[in-house]
Motif scaffolding. Structure first.
Motif, PDB file in Angstrom:
ATOM      1  N   PRO A 170       0.818  -1.216   0.000  1.00 10.12           N
ATOM      2  CA  PRO A 170       0.000   0.000   0.000  1.00 10.12           C
ATOM      3  C   PRO A 170       0.850   1.263   0.000  1.00 10.12           C
ATOM      4  O   PRO A 170       1.946   1.296   0.567  1.00 10.12           O
ATOM      5  N   LYS A 171       0.343   2.294  -0.653  1.00  7.47           N
ATOM      6  CA  LYS A 171       0.986   3.610  -0.666  1.00  7.47           C
ATOM      7  C   LYS A 171       0.052   4.583   0.045  1.00  7.47           C
ATOM      8  O   LYS A 171      -0.489   5.515  -0.544  1.00  7.47           O
ATOM      9  N   LEU A 172      -0.102   4.346   1.325  1.00 11.83           N
ATOM     10  CA  LEU A 172      -1.055   5.090   2.135  1.00 11.83           C
ATOM     11  C   LEU A 172      -0.380   5.626   3.388  1.00 11.83           C
ATOM     12  O   LEU A 172       0.470   4.951   3.979  1.00 11.83           O
ATOM     13  N   THR A 211     -10.924   4.344   6.700  1.00 12.98           N
ATOM     14  CA  THR A 211     -10.545   2.948   6.493  1.00 12.98           C
ATOM     15  C   THR A 211     -10.911   2.521   5.071  1.00 12.98           C
ATOM     16  O   THR A 211     -11.644   3.218   4.366  1.00 12.98           O
ATOM     17  N   MET A 212     -10.422   1.369   4.665  1.00 15.53           N
ATOM     18  CA  MET A 212     -10.740   0.869   3.332  1.00 15.53           C
ATOM     19  C   MET A 212     -12.237   0.585   3.188  1.00 15.53           C
ATOM     20  O   MET A 212     -12.834   0.857   2.150  1.00 15.53           O
ATOM     21  N   GLN A 213     -12.867   0.030   4.229  1.00 16.75           N
ATOM     22  CA  GLN A 213     -14.296  -0.238   4.155  1.00 16.75           C
ATOM     23  C   GLN A 213     -15.080   1.059   4.070  1.00 16.75           C
ATOM     24  O   GLN A 213     -16.088   1.142   3.344  1.00 16.75           O
ATOM     25  N   ASP A 270     -13.966  -5.607   0.395  1.00 13.82           N
ATOM     26  CA  ASP A 270     -12.653  -5.265   0.930  1.00 13.82           C
ATOM     27  C   ASP A 270     -11.876  -6.540   1.240  1.00 13.82           C
ATOM     28  O   ASP A 270     -12.200  -7.255   2.180  1.00 13.82           O
ATOM     29  N   LYS A 271     -10.843  -6.802   0.455  1.00 14.54           N
ATOM     30  CA  LYS A 271      -9.977  -7.960   0.656  1.00 14.54           C
ATOM     31  C   LYS A 271      -8.544  -7.514   0.941  1.00 14.54           C
ATOM     32  O   LYS A 271      -7.595  -8.287   0.800  1.00 14.54           O
ATOM     33  N   THR A 272      -8.374  -6.265   1.365  1.00 14.04           N
ATOM     34  CA  THR A 272      -7.024  -5.736   1.570  1.00 14.04           C
ATOM     35  C   THR A 272      -6.374  -6.253   2.851  1.00 14.04           C
ATOM     36  O   THR A 272      -5.152  -6.328   2.944  1.00 14.04           O
ATOM     37  N   GLY A 273      -7.183  -6.550   3.860  1.00 11.18           N
ATOM     38  CA  GLY A 273      -6.629  -6.904   5.161  1.00 11.18           C
ATOM     39  C   GLY A 273      -6.130  -5.701   5.926  1.00 11.18           C
ATOM     40  O   GLY A 273      -5.561  -5.837   7.020  1.00 11.18           O
ATOM     41  N   LEU A 274      -6.323  -4.491   5.380  1.00  9.51           N
ATOM     42  CA  LEU A 274      -5.881  -3.255   6.033  1.00  9.51           C
ATOM     43  C   LEU A 274      -6.986  -2.771   6.967  1.00  9.51           C
ATOM     44  O   LEU A 274      -8.117  -2.531   6.528  1.00  9.51           O
TER      45      LEU A 274
END
Length: 258
Positions: free
Chosen positions: A143-145, A174-176, A193-197
């Motif tokens: 990720p570039k966050l 958040t991603m969600q 959301d499958k990022t796990g972040l």
């Protein structure tokens, strides 16, 4: 369990006083044709005890009543659609309930479904279908966050960018929340959301929407498409499919008088 039964079970559990042998109904409802003249609101809103639909197609009314996206609804004659506002058969629906306090949105949807069955003779059935989706994942490079400070507060500003573009400046998101508050409204595909972040982040994202209204044309100042732009955050939208409970219009007729 179908979507309709799921909503009914939810209402019965949390709001038992709204559930009876008869479907929930509006006490007062006005339904009339409303051609689009280039002015006025377009869409469906609920304020207090009133549902207000302005310049909307039957297709849009059914989508709202059954809480559907475009790809989850099919069937019906050509006149129920709204591909081009200026040439579509559109309606105004103003419906009120005297319940105090106002019922939850799920009940408004149920009441609209009852109204459509009464005034438009709407009949539908449910079909399980595999539909296209996006899975939001982290790109290979990571990720570039920028992770938000612990004391930051959730906020975002969304503005236009070019003809078909959107610019999002997010804080503590958040991603969600990114999916729920922004991305879900700009594509016809449901996004998982499958990022796990799990951390909240600060970021800026510029992209062109995937579900622009027919007739709108992109311009030279438009940002990249969503699937490309999201890569600037070190994320990726992977196409996939998932099962959905969809609705098919079996019968519908132009509305009866008020």
């Amino acid at each position: 369990m179908t979507r309709g039964l799921t909503v009914f079970a939810f209402i019965a559990l949390l709001y038992p006083h709204y559930v009876s042998a008869q479907p929930a109904q509006f006490e007062v409802a006005s339904v009339k044709p409303q051609p689009f003249t280039g002015q006025g609101m377009v869409g469906i809103t609920v304020h207090g005890n009133t549902l207000d639909a302005e310049h909307v197609s039957v297709f849009s009314l059914v989508e709202f009543a059954y809480n559907l996206r475009d790809v989850e609804l099919s069937g019906g004659p050509a006149w129920v659609g709204s591909d081009i506002l200026a040439t579509s058969e559109l309606y105004q629906v103003i419906a009120k309930t005297t319940v105090d306090p106002p019922p939850p949105m799920a009940v408004f949807r149920q009441m609209l479904a009852t109204l459509l069955a009464d005034r438009f003779q709407l009949q539908v059935h449910h079909v399980q279908k595999d539909l296209p989706v996006y899975n939001l994942v982290v790109s290979k490079g990571g990720p570039k966050l920028k992770e938000s400070p612990a004391d930051a507060k959730f906020d975002f500003v969304a503005s236009g960018a070019g003809s078909l573009g959107v610019k999002i400046v997010a804080t503590h998101m958040t991603m969600q929340e990114l999916i729920d508050h922004q991305l879900a409204g700009h594509t016809d595909r449901k996004i998982f959301d499958k990022t796990g972040l799990t951390a909240p982040y600060d970021f800026t994202l510029r992209f062109s929407v995937e579900n622009a209204r027919p007739g709108l044309i992109g311009g030279p100042d438009d940002p990249p498409p969503l699937a490309s732009a999201i890569q600037d955050l070190g994320l990726k939208l992977e196409p996939g499919t998932a099962p959905f409970d969809t609705v098919v219009i079996d019968h519908v007729a132009r509305p009866s008088g008020n």
